[in-house]
Design a protein around this motif. Sequence first.
Motif, PDB file in Angstrom:
ATOM      1  N   UNK A  13       0.844  -1.204   0.000  1.00  0.00           N
ATOM      2  CA  UNK A  13       0.000   0.000   0.000  1.00  0.00           C
ATOM      3  C   UNK A  13       0.876   1.251   0.000  1.00  0.00           C
ATOM      4  N   UNK A  14       1.953   1.244   0.782  1.00  0.00           N
ATOM      5  CA  UNK A  14       2.865   2.386   0.834  1.00  0.00           C
ATOM      6  C   UNK A  14       3.530   2.597  -0.522  1.00  0.00           C
ATOM      7  N   UNK A  15       3.967   1.520  -1.170  1.00  0.00           N
ATOM      8  CA  UNK A  15       4.608   1.626  -2.486  1.00  0.00           C
ATOM      9  C   UNK A  15       3.621   2.175  -3.508  1.00  0.00           C
ATOM     10  N   UNK A  16       2.393   1.683  -3.485  1.00  0.00           N
ATOM     11  CA  UNK A  16       1.375   2.168  -4.423  1.00  0.00           C
ATOM     12  C   UNK A  16       1.095   3.657  -4.174  1.00  0.00           C
ATOM     13  N   UNK A  17       0.979   4.058  -2.929  1.00  0.00           N
ATOM     14  CA  UNK A  17       0.749   5.466  -2.575  1.00  0.00           C
ATOM     15  C   UNK A  17       1.901   6.350  -3.030  1.00  0.00           C
ATOM     16  N   UNK A  18       3.125   5.867  -2.858  1.00  0.00           N
ATOM     17  CA  UNK A  18       4.297   6.630  -3.291  1.00  0.00           C
ATOM     18  C   UNK A  18       4.306   6.786  -4.808  1.00  0.00           C
ATOM     19  N   UNK A  19       3.976   5.726  -5.528  1.00  0.00           N
ATOM     20  CA  UNK A  19       3.918   5.772  -6.984  1.00  0.00           C
ATOM     21  C   UNK A  19       2.862   6.773  -7.449  1.00  0.00           C
ATOM     22  N   UNK A  24       1.301  12.224  -9.584  1.00  0.00           N
ATOM     23  CA  UNK A  24       0.614  13.505  -9.385  1.00  0.00           C
ATOM     24  C   UNK A  24       1.626  14.645  -9.422  1.00  0.00           C
ATOM     25  N   UNK A  25       2.761  14.465  -8.759  1.00  0.00           N
ATOM     26  CA  UNK A  25       3.798  15.504  -8.755  1.00  0.00           C
ATOM     27  C   UNK A  25       4.330  15.737 -10.166  1.00  0.00           C
ATOM     28  N   UNK A  26       4.504  14.683 -10.943  1.00  0.00           N
ATOM     29  CA  UNK A  26       4.979  14.801 -12.317  1.00  0.00           C
ATOM     30  C   UNK A  26       3.972  15.575 -13.170  1.00  0.00           C
ATOM     31  N   UNK A  27       2.679  15.271 -13.005  1.00  0.00           N
ATOM     32  CA  UNK A  27       1.638  15.998 -13.740  1.00  0.00           C
ATOM     33  C   UNK A  27       1.613  17.475 -13.349  1.00  0.00           C
ATOM     34  N   UNK A  28       1.775  17.761 -12.068  1.00  0.00           N
ATOM     35  CA  UNK A  28       1.781  19.151 -11.605  1.00  0.00           C
ATOM     36  C   UNK A  28       2.994  19.897 -12.167  1.00  0.00           C
TER      37      UNK A  28
END
Length: 178
Positions: A13-19, A24-28
């Motif tokens: 879950x942590x890995x998926x959240x980080x991905x 999102x950061x890349x899109x921003x």
Amino acid sequence: MLAAVVAAAGLGVTAWGTLMSARVAEDQLAQSRVQNEERERRQASRITYWQEPGSPLNTVIANRSLDPAAVSIVVTDRGVKPYIADLGMVPPCSRLAISEKDLWNIHPQKANDFFPTMQIGAILIEDANGKQWYRSYDVLLPAQRNIPLLAEALEAHDVPMWSSDMRAEPLDECGSAS
């Protein structure tokens, strides 16, 4: 055993959240780049030119921005290398009409042609931030020497252009429209 499964699920879950956060950061970041590019070219995109048919043929340069801009024109003529004529500063919210006669009078190498075919091939703009732009009828780019018409015109000497006939007139629409 149960603790290992719970720990592995937590890690997943942590890995998926980080991905997802990274995406999102890349899109921003991509959106921010686009906004910066639009902001950077805003003034230059509000400076346009066109040729009005008729006799004499007039070229009009319109500065619809709220800042003055240094403008030069790249003049082309059949059989003569393109050359750059400096107009100096074009005031904000104004239009400048340049007659064919003015273009002919400053021509560095008048062709032996009674009917010149001088045209404005492009304009060069230096915006309020000092960035230089190349604008033709169909493109607005940062001014670079690898643009063929600009490279050829830069080989000729700049021609100062001063004419008492050229007067800036105020524009009705200005500023906020793109």
